[in-house]
Design a protein around this motif. Structure first.
Motif, mmCIF file in Angstrom:
data_model
loop_
_atom_site.group_PDB
_atom_site.id
_atom_site.type_symbol
_atom_site.label_atom_id
_atom_site.label_comp_id
_atom_site.label_asym_id
_atom_site.label_seq_id
_atom_site.Cartn_x
_atom_site.Cartn_y
_atom_site.Cartn_z
ATOM 1 N N GLU A 8 0.837 -1.199 0.000
ATOM 2 C CA GLU A 8 0.000 0.000 0.000
ATOM 3 C C GLU A 8 0.872 1.249 0.000
ATOM 4 N N ASP A 119 -11.540 -4.891 1.923
ATOM 5 C CA ASP A 119 -11.773 -5.638 3.164
ATOM 6 C C ASP A 119 -13.198 -5.541 3.706
ATOM 7 N N SER A 146 -9.029 -10.503 6.190
ATOM 8 C CA SER A 146 -8.303 -10.818 7.414
ATOM 9 C C SER A 146 -9.061 -11.799 8.293
ATOM 10 N N GLY A 151 -8.934 -7.605 12.121
ATOM 11 C CA GLY A 151 -7.652 -7.978 11.544
ATOM 12 C C GLY A 151 -7.247 -9.410 11.814
ATOM 13 N N GLY A 176 -4.151 -9.310 4.632
ATOM 14 C CA GLY A 176 -3.569 -7.992 4.806
ATOM 15 C C GLY A 176 -3.476 -7.510 6.227
ATOM 16 N N ARG A 177 -4.538 -6.921 6.736
ATOM 17 C CA ARG A 177 -4.483 -6.210 8.011
ATOM 18 C C ARG A 177 -4.056 -7.107 9.163
ATOM 19 N N GLY A 178 -2.978 -6.717 9.822
ATOM 20 C CA GLY A 178 -2.501 -7.454 10.976
ATOM 21 C C GLY A 178 -1.618 -8.641 10.642
ATOM 22 N N GLY A 198 0.490 -3.204 4.590
ATOM 23 C CA GLY A 198 0.101 -1.836 4.899
ATOM 24 C C GLY A 198 1.172 -1.219 5.770
ATOM 25 N N GLN A 200 3.027 -2.660 7.816
ATOM 26 C CA GLN A 200 4.180 -3.552 7.974
ATOM 27 C C GLN A 200 5.368 -3.118 7.118
ATOM 28 N N TYR A 207 2.168 5.036 9.587
ATOM 29 C CA TYR A 207 1.919 5.688 8.305
ATOM 30 C C TYR A 207 2.550 7.084 8.242
#
Length: 227
Positions: A8, A119, A146, A151, A176-178, A198, A200, A207
Motif C-alpha cells: 500500500e 476488506d 483478514s 484484523g 492484509g491487516r494485521g 500496509g 508492515q 503511516y
C-alpha cells in the motif's frame, strides 16, 4: 512461483521503497481510505515501474449512492487512462452481504479490468454466501481479507481454515491487516498466493513514515522462501 507481494502506498515518496524492496504491485489509497485525486494518482503511477491498483471509494461507509455509482465508473476509466493496472473496491447491501448489483455494475462497465474486492468482505455476516456472490463478478482476482473486522490478530485461524477448505478461494485471498511473518508459511501451504502490506512496510509500523525498502525486502525474502 513466489507469492505476489502488494504494498500500500499513499504518495509518490512511498513508491521507491516499495519497488526497491521487491513489491510486485502497488495499491494506491489515501489516509481516509477514499479515492485519491487524479494528480496524486498520476504522480504515483509515473513513478512506479510495477502495476498500480487504485482504491475506488467516495465515502467512508460500505455503501454507495446512484450518483456515486456513475462517478465511480467514470473514475475507473480516468485511472486507467493515467496508466493504472486495475482498481480496488467493495460495497455491501443493507443485509451486510456483497452488493452484487453495484460491484457487478462497475466491473461490467469496465470489461477486462482486473480488480480487488476490499476488506468489506470481513464485515459480511455470512462469509460463504459472500464468496458465492464474489464468484459471479467478472474481473475479480483478489479479495483483501483478514477473517475479522479486527484484523488477522483475531481472524487468522478462521481465515486459514477457510483457505484450507476452499482452494479456489485461497487463490484469490489477499491477506492484509494485521499480517505477521509467522502466519505466512501456513497461509502459503493452504494455497494463498498473494499478500498485502500496509503499515508492515513502514518503520515502526507508522503511516507517518514512508515505505521502507528494507522492510519490504524482508517480506519479499520471507515469501520467496515460503514455497
Amino acid at each position: 512461483m513466489s507469492p505476489l507481494l502488494e504494498v500500500e502506498v499513499r504518495q509518490v515518496r512511498d513508491v521507491a521503497g516499495a519497488v526497491e524492496g521487491g513489491a510486485d504491485r502497488l495499491l494506491l489509497t489515501t489516509e481516509s481510505g477514499l479515492s485519491p485525486d487524479l494528480k496524486q494518482a498520476l504522480g504515483v503511477i509515473r513513478e512506479a515501474s510495477i502495476p498500480v491498483r487504485v482504491a475506488l471509494r467516495l465515502n467512508e461507509s460500505r455503501t454507495t449512492t446512484g450518483g456515486e455509482f456513475t462517478r465511480l465508473c467514470g473514475l475507473v476509466g480516468e485511472y486507467l487512462a493515467l496508466g493504472a493496472e486495475g482498481v480496488m473496491f467493495g460495497f455491501l447491501d443493507a443485509e451486510l452481504g456483497v452488493d452484487v448489483e453495484v460491484c457487478g455494475g462497475i466491473a461490467e462497465a469496465n470489461p477486462g479490468v482486473p480488480w480487488t474486492f476490499n476488506d468489506a468482505i470481513d464485515d459480511c455476516l455470512e462469509t460463504e454466501r459472500a464468496w458465492r456472490a464474489l464468484r459471479t463478478l467478472p474481473g475479480l482476482d483478489a479479495v483483501l481479507a483478514s477473517g475479522s473486522p479486527r484484523g488477522l490478530g483475531v481472524g487468522y485461524d478462521e481465515l486459514l481454515a477457510f483457505a484450507e477448505g476452499d482452494r479456489s478461494a485461497a487463490a484469490m485471498l489477499l491477506p492484509g491487516r494485521g499480517l505477521v511473518a509467522e502466519q505466512v508459511p501456513w497461509l502459503v501451504r493452504a494455497g494463498v498466493g498473494q499478500f498485502h502490506l500496509g503499515p508492515q512496510s513502514r518503520p515502526s509500523g507508522s503511516y507517518r513514515a514512508y515505505v521502507d525498502a528494507g522492510h519490504v525486502r524482508s517480506w519479499r525474502l520471507l515469501l520467496d522462501n515460503s514455497m
